[in-house]
Design a protein around this motif. Structure first.
Motif, PDB file in Angstrom:
ATOM      1  N   LYS A  25       0.812  -1.222   0.000  1.00 44.13           N
ATOM      2  CA  LYS A  25       0.000   0.000   0.000  1.00 44.13           C
ATOM      3  C   LYS A  25       0.845   1.272   0.000  1.00 44.13           C
ATOM      4  O   LYS A  25       0.295   2.376   0.052  1.00 44.13           O
ATOM      5  N   ASP A  26       2.162   1.148  -0.097  1.00 40.66           N
ATOM      6  CA  ASP A  26       3.030   2.317  -0.035  1.00 40.66           C
ATOM      7  C   ASP A  26       3.125   3.004  -1.397  1.00 40.66           C
ATOM      8  O   ASP A  26       3.372   2.349  -2.410  1.00 40.66           O
ATOM      9  N   PRO A  27       2.973   4.340  -1.453  1.00 42.40           N
ATOM     10  CA  PRO A  27       3.005   5.041  -2.747  1.00 42.40           C
ATOM     11  C   PRO A  27       4.369   5.021  -3.431  1.00 42.40           C
ATOM     12  O   PRO A  27       4.438   5.105  -4.666  1.00 42.40           O
ATOM     13  N   GLN A  28       5.460   4.910  -2.654  1.00 36.15           N
ATOM     14  CA  GLN A  28       6.784   4.844  -3.271  1.00 36.15           C
ATOM     15  C   GLN A  28       6.941   3.543  -4.044  1.00 36.15           C
ATOM     16  O   GLN A  28       7.440   3.530  -5.176  1.00 36.15           O
ATOM     17  N   ALA A  68       4.532   1.809  -5.270  1.00 31.42           N
ATOM     18  CA  ALA A  68       3.621   1.869  -6.421  1.00 31.42           C
ATOM     19  C   ALA A  68       4.196   2.733  -7.540  1.00 31.42           C
ATOM     20  O   ALA A  68       4.140   2.359  -8.715  1.00 31.42           O
ATOM     21  N   ALA A  69       4.754   3.885  -7.194  1.00 27.13           N
ATOM     22  CA  ALA A  69       5.260   4.805  -8.210  1.00 27.13           C
ATOM     23  C   ALA A  69       6.399   4.191  -9.011  1.00 27.13           C
ATOM     24  O   ALA A  69       6.518   4.428 -10.221  1.00 27.13           O
ATOM     25  N   ARG A  70       7.236   3.387  -8.357  1.00 32.89           N
ATOM     26  CA  ARG A  70       8.383   2.794  -9.046  1.00 32.89           C
ATOM     27  C   ARG A  70       8.105   1.359  -9.510  1.00 32.89           C
ATOM     28  O   ARG A  70       8.991   0.703 -10.042  1.00 32.89           O
ATOM     29  N   GLN A  71       6.876   0.897  -9.304  1.00 31.21           N
ATOM     30  CA  GLN A  71       6.527  -0.486  -9.640  1.00 31.21           C
ATOM     31  C   GLN A  71       7.546  -1.465  -9.036  1.00 31.21           C
ATOM     32  O   GLN A  71       8.014  -2.397  -9.694  1.00 31.21           O
TER      33      GLN A  71
END
Length: 401
Positions: A330-333, A335-338
């Protein structure tokens, strides 16, 4: 920077992976992640034990195999038979790299040592992963990660000082030796560009652990100091620890540089601590590590982590939570870097796993498919090697493939 549609930086490289479990196959995983064609030779009856390993078995399958077997082709062949070894030799003759983690001497016993294979393929690079390496008095011993981690020095310094040595929750010695082997393969391939000749990459688990042990040997040699277990801290590096919070979660704080420590003191409302003779420089803070950590812990214990983290981040301090798998997902970092990708699986449907690292801007790696079913690519690979349908059927009827 524009990415090239090349299938990865190692596209066109053919790797034959022999052996099983983690150390050797992790090397194959790394090479496969970056585009190499990795043909994994497996026992026809049971395949790699990693197909069965693991605590849980959703739908009767191991969640471990889709990761360590990803991007590989599975070919079944019984290497204990003459016909099976002939198949392996034929495949190796057209390969760039062989990865194996049998006990040293096994391939030689089968007539498949490096010198024998290099006669027909002088450019061959062979990565040999074992507990103790291919030479020395311990070379023939069974070499598992737990022993390599202990002999390499990691186990003794891991854990709390008043308890027995602990282990990491993963087979870190196996993974380190697999990484070392992959690095060695790339070095050997680079040398081959100049000389046209291959060589052996000898990756021992205990040495792969030893190589990350920082100054442990040199410090003892110069001062006689034996590094011991220190729990969650690095001795003499302060503050750099986990601290309690009001909400019950632990928070990580690293502020062991003078400028960062001053910022932390300001946040704590204690700017005087940055000038205190006990804490005003790196050496002083290291000498008074325990009492300094106690001061910081008393402050963080009165803070809610949701309020504390933004303050620490705004001050430019190294800080964060201790993550588990749910936190990563669930962390956006991430997610952003896949950092975690979703991969289609024939039985599980969609499964999540870590992506290929490190990142290359022009020719990145990736996960093209999860670990294949046992023998999934046998017919196609053997047909490409020149065997016709009848020959393949005959080998299968005799249990060779």
């Amino acid at each position: 920077m524009t990415q090239e549609n090349s299938g990865g930086p190692l596209a066109g490289l053919r790797v034959i992976e022999m052996g099983s479990l983690i150390a050797g196959p992790f090397c194959g995983q790394v090479l496969g992640d970056f585009g190499a064609e990795v043909i994994k030779l497996e026992d026809p009856k049971v395949g790699d034990p990693m197909r069965q390993w693991g605590r849980s078995k959703p739908k009767g399958l191991s969640p471990w195999w889709p990761v360590i077997g990803r991007n590989k082709k599975s070919v079944t062949v019984d290497l204990r038979t003459d016909e099976g070894r002939d198949i392996a030799r034929a495949l190796i003759a057209k390969a760039d790299v062989v990865v194996e983690n049998f006990r040293p001497g096994t391939l030689e016993k089968w007539g498949m040592g490096y010198e024998a294979l290099a006669k027909t393929n002088p450019g061959l690079v062979m990565a040999r992963v074992s507990g103790f390496g291919q030479t020395g008095p311990y070379s023939k011993r069974a070499g598992y990660a737990l022993v390599g981690e202990a002999m390499g020095g990691l186990r003794h310094i891991t854990g709390e000082p008043d308890r027995n040595p602990a282990r990491a929750g993963i087979s870190i010695g196996d993974s380190l030796s697999g990484l070392n082997a992959a690095l060695g393969v790339m070095m050997a391939l680079h040398a081959r560009q100049r000389t046209g000749k291959g060589q052996v990459v000898d990756a021992a688990i205990y040495e792969s652990v030893l190589t990350v042990m920082e100054n442990l040997i040199t410090e003892y040699d110069l001062t006689g100091y034996v590094r011991e277990r220190s729990g969650a801290v690095l001795p003499g590096i302060a503050p750099s620890n986990v601290y309690p919070t009001k909400s019950g979660e632990l928070v990580l704080i690293g502020a062991n540089q003078d400028t960062l420590f001053k910022r932390l003191c300001d946040l704590m409302g204690r700017p005087d601590l940055a000038e205190d003779v006990r804490y005003r420089d790196h050496a002083a803070r290291g000498a008074h590590q325990a009492e300094l950590d106690a001061r910081i812990a008393a402050w963080t214990a009165d803070q809610d982590i949701e309020d504390l983290l933004p303050k620490l981040e705004a001050a430019g301090l190294a800080t964060g939570r201790i993550y588990r798998a749910p936190d990563m997902l669930k962390d956006p970092q991430f997610a952003a870097r896949q950092s975690i990708v979703t991969v289609a699986h024939p039985v599980f449907g969609a499964i999540k796993m870590q992506n290929a690292f490190p990142r290359l801007t022009r020719t990145p790696g990736g996960v093209r498919w999860p670990g294949p079913t046992l023998g999934e690519h046998t017919d196609a690979v053997l047909a490409e090697a020149g065997l016709d349908v009848e020959a393949i059927a005959g080998l299968r009827s005799r249990g060779v493939i």
